[in-house]
Design an enzyme around this catalytic site. Structure first.
Site, short mmCIF file in Angstrom:
data_model
loop_
_atom_site.label_atom_id
_atom_site.label_comp_id
_atom_site.label_asym_id
_atom_site.label_seq_id
_atom_site.Cartn_x
_atom_site.Cartn_y
_atom_site.Cartn_z
N CYS A 27 -63.08 -21.97 19.28
CA CYS A 27 -63.62 -20.79 19.95
C CYS A 27 -62.79 -20.47 21.20
CB CYS A 27 -65.09 -20.99 20.32
SG CYS A 27 -65.34 -22.35 21.49
N CYS A 30 -62.20 -23.09 23.86
CA CYS A 30 -61.13 -24.05 23.54
C CYS A 30 -59.79 -23.54 24.03
CB CYS A 30 -61.06 -24.29 22.03
SG CYS A 30 -62.57 -24.96 21.31
N ASP A 428 -34.48 11.06 25.01
CA ASP A 428 -33.05 11.36 25.09
C ASP A 428 -32.77 12.41 24.01
OD1 ASP A 428 -30.20 11.00 25.55
OD2 ASP A 428 -30.22 9.89 23.65
N ASP A 631 -31.46 5.80 22.48
CA ASP A 631 -30.70 4.95 21.57
C ASP A 631 -29.36 4.52 22.12
OD1 ASP A 631 -29.34 7.40 21.46
OD2 ASP A 631 -28.71 7.05 19.40
N ASP A 635 -29.18 4.84 28.08
CA ASP A 635 -30.64 4.94 28.09
C ASP A 635 -31.32 3.65 28.54
OD1 ASP A 635 -30.70 7.60 27.11
OD2 ASP A 635 -30.35 6.85 25.08
#
Length: 752
Positions: A27, A30, A428, A631, A635
């Site tokens: 649980c 724990c 971009d 990409d 960037d």
């Protein structure tokens, strides 16, 4: 996953990351206890425990050994599974996992069925001694696991689900034994053996169903691991040699026959085929591959024979990186879970206090200590923090898994949680919203000069450049079979262009910003440039600098095609109530033309890489939750500055490293899909936490006031965890907008 070696590492080394599979957690309390034990170890910098995966992720100094961490976990009452047991072999399993449930059911049914038959006027209740005989093996044989784990919790000075179950069922069993002994010679009173046996059986059933459901949340990792080929056909002196994949080296030539999985990342050097990359990129249709194209290990060669030169092996392959990212996201702890863990740490002590008050209250109010004890048992049994501990990690695992299958790699759980609240997406332009493969559409020379000379000088400057515009210039010179002059002292001007010495002249090629900084006058080319920019063209200026003065030699105009999927991507974001911004280093006219066609809300053009990051931070200061999509190398700063960075995997590796989400295809619709899957995952987390708390908020008072029997309480507790996990698993039916053939398909995120 195989964790780190137990060997000591010099203290001067960088912190290491260890994965430890934990046994015995049941649980959320724990989880808190294991984390606390690990953080007490000197040298441990951070520890995060995931109940759903049953693993601990530990960041520690090099001087901390595995044995030290294992000892700390053992002292807390748990154990670290050895490497061999971390991935058990099915043939070694002696008994099926469901056997305790079956045994408990067979022993419990004779105790429970008579209760239901009494509703029909039938009294088939077994004698007290028969009930004792049936309940005892359930209590002390099948229920031994609860005693062991509960005792470990007591020794550690804390509590957990097992302690609640052990105390509750022991109380019901003990009361029944007492009543049986007390009334042995005076007729049989009502006993509660059916309550203790049924609770244990129901909890075992719930844990078995829960473990089955949790295994399904890890399907994404298993599916990705299944893509790893074990053998490659390495071409040596025109002979195909079957070679274990771990022995393949970079630059080896691998033969891939039709129907086989590509064993390595590499480049096609011979052959032509279509390759199915759906389980890696989410692309629904096979992708055409020819000489010079890249292929990814794990994809399937559809029909042609390919020869592939190996570019990456082992942990450096795309598939290995994907698996690492998904595992990292599933093991990480979302911010909301940290709050839940703090609540769970106090949960068991609070429940024990409520159970004691229930018993005392009944005794003081009515003097009926028997009813008080049964009500206290019901409180102990129904109050379980299992569902609290499972609600968040199971939803995170299911969400990141289904996202990975559709080409969205989420690096960490925090990104998944933050993405659902994004209010602004900054794009971009080149390579993100457009194809990123520009072509040279116009060349204009100043003062009646020769356009071919302008092209030759521009090609000399771009010869060693890897920018898409440079490729377009070189392509044009190849088509015209031009001789390109030699350039010297070439250097990049970040965000502006390039400079070099060509034929003894200091030349520059770059943006309008560069021309303005140089103080050059475009003269009659200005209206030409404005017209071309108005048509959406990108302009580069060729300048010559002499005696600290620069003059314009000519201009080059480039055209880039908008991705067909960009229109649907922006429209979908608008439907989601998200504002869009374009951040580009391109000229204002070209940026405006693209933004107008797509319906972008705001445009910022002629930006340097640092400018993009500053604008992202400015938007965040204004209260926006910003996702940045890019990409390229330029960037990376803005991806890191955003609340959530999304990188197209078609771009540079540095952009992927800076981003918290990687889109495995250059399809901008995946941006909206990322937000959608995040929203659905967070919704499942909230639903799970709501039901987890609701079970206890409603159940504990009912149990305390005697309105809930221990059997019903046990059933509610057992199925609370199952319902939370099952609800999270519904995420696996999600399907994004970019999942149709060729990217076509639904216009909304849907359920399959």
């Amino acid at each position: 996953m195989i964790f780190m070696s137990t060997a000591f590492v010099p203290a001067a080394t960088a912190p290491s990351q260890l994965e430890l599979p934990i046994e015995g957690m049941t649980c959320a309390s724990c989880v808190a206890r294991v984390e606390k034990a690990l953080l007490k170890v000197p040298g441990v910098l951070a520890a995060s425990v995931n109940l759903a995966t049953e693993k601990a992720s530990v960041t520690a100094a090099g001087s901390v050994s595995f044995a030290t961490l294992a000892a700390a976990i053992d002292e807390a009452g748990y154990a670290v599974r050895p490497v061999e047991a971390a991935a058990p072999v099915r043939a070694q399993t002696r008994r099926p996992q469901w056997w305790p449930v079956l045994a408990g059911t067979l022993l419990t049914l004779p105790l429970v069925l008579p209760m239901w038959l009494q509703l029909f006027g039938l009294d088939w209740t077994p004698t007290g001694w028969v009930q004792l005989a049936l309940a005892t093996p359930v209590q002390f044989w099948l229920g031994a696991r609860f005693y062991r784990a509960g005792w470990k919790a007591v020794k550690a000075g804390t509590g957990n689900m097992d302690l609640l179950v052990a105390l509750g069922t022991s109380a019901a069993y003990g009361l029944s034994v007492y009543l049986l002994w007390k009334h042995a010679g005076h007729g049989m009173s009502h006993l509660y053996f059916e309550a203790s046996a049924a609770v244990i059986t129901l909890v075992l059933l719930g844990k078995w169903l829960e473990s089955r459901a949790k295994r399904q949340t890890a399907d994404a990792i298993r599916a990705l691991n299944a893509l790893r080929p074990t053998v490659a056909r390495v071409l040596v002196d025109s002979v195909e040699i079957p070679t274990p994949i771990e022995h393949v080296a970079v630059n080896d030539v691998v033969v891939v026959r039709p129907g086989e999985r590509v064993p390595v990342d590499g480049e096609v050097i011979d052959g032509r085929s279509h390759v199915n990359e759906s389980l890696i990129t989410g692309e629904s249709l096979p992708v055409a591959k020819a000489v010079g194209d890249k292929v990814t290990g794990g994809s399937i060669n559809e029909e042609g024979l390919l020869q592939v030169r190996t570019a990456a092996i082992g942990t450096e392959t795309t598939l290995a990186r994907i698996i690492r990212m998904v595992e990292s996201a599933q093991a990480a702890k979302a911010p909301i879970q940290r709050v839940v863990d703090r609540v769970s740490a106090l949960f068991v002590p609070a429940v024990l206090a409520i159970a004691l008050l229930t018993f005392v209250g009944w005794f003081l109010y009515s003097g009926d200590w028997e009813q008080g004890l049964i009500s206290a048992v019901a409180v102990l049994v129904i109050a379980c923090p299992c569902a609290l501990g499972l609600a968040t990690p199971t939803a995170i695992m299911a969400g990141t898994g289904v996202a990975a299958r559709h080409g969205i790699l989420i690096k960490d759980a925090e990104a998944l949680e933050v993405a659902h609240s994004v209010t602004t997406v900054a794009f971009d332009k080149t390579g993100t919203l457009t194809e990123g493969i520009p072509s040279l559409t116009a060349i204009e020379a100043a003062n009646g000069g020769n356009p071919d000379e302008v092209l030759q000088l521009a090609a000399a400057l771009q010869k060693t450049n890897d920018h898409p515009l440079a490729h377009a210039v070189m392509e044009k010179t190849r088509n015209h079979r031009m001789t390109v002059p030699q350039a010297h002292e070439a250097r990049a001007l970040p965000g502006r262009g390039v400079a070099a010495i060509v034929g003894g002249r200091h030349l520059l090629l770059g943006s309008t910003r560069l021309m303005d900084e140089e103080g050059a006058d475009p003269g009659g080319l200005r209206p030409v440039a404005l017209r071309l920019e108005g048509e959406g063209r990108t302009i580069s200026w060729l300048l010559a600098r002499e005696n600290q003065q620069s003059q314009v030699l000519g201009l080059l105009a480039f055209g880039d095609t908008i991705k067909p999927t960009s229109y649907a991507a922006v429209a979908r974001l608008r439907e989601l109530g998200i504002r869009t911004v374009m951040l580009t280093g391109d000229n204002q006219g070209s940026a405006n033309a693209v933004a107008q066609k797509l319906g972008i809300d705001e445009v910022r053009a002629e930006l340097l890489p640092g400018d993009k990051a500053n604008i992202v931070q400015e938007l965040r200061r204004q209260g926006h939750i910003v996702a940045m999509v890019g990409d390229g190398l330029n960037d990376a700063p803005s991806l890191a500055a955003a609340d959530v960075g999304l990188s197209m995997s078609t771009g540079m590796d540095v952009a992927m490293e800076a981003a918290s989400v990687t889109l495995m295809r250059g399809d901008p619709r995946l941006v909206a899909d990322s937000v959608d899957v995040s929203r659905r995952t967070c919704s499942k987390i909230k639903q799970g936490l709501f039901w987890a708390f609701a079970y206890n908020v409603l159940g504990i008072p009912l149990a305390a006031f005697g309105l809930l029997s221990p059997v019903i309480a046990g059933a509610a507790m057992a199925f609370s965890s199952v319902s939370v996990v099952t609800n999270a698993l519904m995420l696996r039916r999600w399907r994004g907008t970019a999942s149709g053939a060729n990217g076509a398909g639904a216009t909304h995120g849907t359920w399959q």
